[in-house]
Every structure is written in C-alpha cells, then in structure tokens.
Design an enzyme around this catalytic site. Sequence first.
Site, PDB file in Angstrom:
ATOM      1  N   CYS A  73       0.301  -1.266   0.083  1.00 27.26           N
ATOM      2  CA  CYS A  73      -0.113   0.025   0.111  1.00 27.26           C
ATOM      3  C   CYS A  73       0.944   1.452  -0.312  1.00 27.26           C
ATOM      4  O   CYS A  73       1.802   1.552   0.889  1.00 27.26           O
ATOM      5  CB  CYS A  73      -1.002   0.015   1.308  1.00 27.26           C
ATOM      6  SG  CYS A  73      -1.217   1.578   1.561  1.00 27.26           S
ATOM      7  N   ASN A 183      -7.136  -4.999  -8.568  1.00 29.69           N
ATOM      8  CA  ASN A 183      -7.575  -3.916  -8.672  1.00 29.69           C
ATOM      9  C   ASN A 183      -7.399  -3.545 -10.477  1.00 29.69           C
ATOM     10  O   ASN A 183      -6.191  -4.186 -11.586  1.00 29.69           O
ATOM     11  CB  ASN A 183      -6.038  -3.027  -7.873  1.00 29.69           C
ATOM     12  CG  ASN A 183      -5.900  -3.541  -6.515  1.00 29.69           C
ATOM     13  OD1 ASN A 183      -6.441  -2.555  -5.690  1.00 29.69           O
ATOM     14  ND2 ASN A 183      -4.572  -3.390  -6.503  1.00 29.69           N
TER      15      ASN A 183
END
Length: 271
Positions: A73, A183
Amino acid sequence: MPLSFHKMHANGDDFVIVDSRKSPNPITSNMARLMGDRNRGIGFNQLAVVFDCDDADARLIFWNADGSTLDACGSATRGAADMLMRESNMTSAALRTNRGLLTCERTSTGAISVNMGKPLLGWSDVPLALEMDTLVMPLAGHPTACSMGNPHCTYFVDDLAAVEIATIGPGVETNPLFPLRTNVHFVQIIDRKHIRLRIWERGGGIPLGSGSCSCGAAVNGIRRGLLDNCVEVECDGGVVTVQWDGVGSVFLTGPVETTFSGTIADALLKA
C-alpha cells in the site's frame, strides 16, 4: 485496553495507522472490517498496523476495508514513514513489509518518496490463472497486468469520462483469470509525462487515489511504450509522481497529511 489510531490521507486516499509497537497485534479480519465501516467505524481505504522490527525502523501489515489483507500500500507506507520520521526527527525511514524492505525519504517539499521495489511482470507473479503475455492480455480492451505486491490490471482508454467504472470494475476484479482478484485501472494518457487515472480497487471500490495503483498504471504504460520514465499520475484526489527506469525499483512520491487521531470505543473492540 483502548486502541489508539491515526487517520491520514494521501491526496484523499484515506488510511488508518495503528501503532502496535511494544504491544500485541490487536487487529483481526473482523476488527479491520468493523473499523473500515464508514458508518459504524472509522472508515478507510486501507489500514496499516505498525510493529517493532529487528532489521528496520518498523514492520507494516496492511488490511483492506473488507477484512482482507494485502502486501503493498503505497499511501499507507508513506503515512507510516511520515509518522516515524516526525517521531525521530529524521528525514528517512526503512519499513519492512511483505513486499520487502521499503526505504522512504522526505523530500525538500515535505512530500514522502518511497522505493516500492521492482514490479513483478510474469504471469505467475501477478498472479494469473493461465500462462500468457502480461503486456497485452487476451481480454476485451487488451489490458496489461503486473504486480506491485498486489495485482494490477490496466486499461488504456481514449475518454476516461465515458468509462462506467462501477459497472466494469467489479467484473474485472473477480474475473477467474485473477485468482487473488485484482485492482483495475482506467488510464487516459494526456502526454508521455502525464496520465489521468481512475481506479476500481480490489476490496475497496472507487477511491480518490491509490499509491500502488498509481505505480502499477505507470509501470504498465511505460512497458507499452506509451510513457516516459517519470510520470505525473493525476487521480481524482490529486497528483503523485512515479519513476521507473524499466529495470529496477519503482519510486512513488507524493504528499501525506494527518486528519485526526483518536481512540476506538470499547463497544467496537468487544464487537
């Protein structure tokens, strides 16, 4: 025992930091899901839990708002680095993640730059369910895939405003070709140094931005020969810079800000 937290964001990509140095890990999948609820909890795109580490300034574990884990992240890594640098009055920090050891620096403008490591480009590293060329995949729209420690699938489009992200994104995220889901990026190229990016985030919906998705989108554009090695990535919430020489590590640079700090109520902890 009360659980303290810091709420931060990077260009609107919001995340929560829980400092668990010198204390047991308080987070479970259910706890992450409760904390991530924007109506009954705190609300976040990702949660980062900070632990002591023998070979780095700290170790990070990441959670999505749906209670699933992830290995990378970019936004929360920069937020944790910012917190640690302010605490130590230093301009650099090294953070151990499942992605590896990530080094971070504060730039002269106050932004945080992080070495996100080398992108993973092979089909089994993304991972994909079938062997194929990840550069131009045999799906409608011919996307490109890579991994930045989490899977990324990038579509290059002529008109970003015409893309129904909330309709298309979930179907691509859960396509059987992506056993860990993915994603999904939709990229409009402004010029070779500038892209507009909108995202369907694995386990999170449509965010204002994403550090790792910005990296994945830029990497895939560079691989396709569409972009230069230093790219301004403009998301709904703001701009970050991604640099990749096509061989080594990816560098992500952008601002982070603390929104507020607080303590989670006992009722939520007991739930």
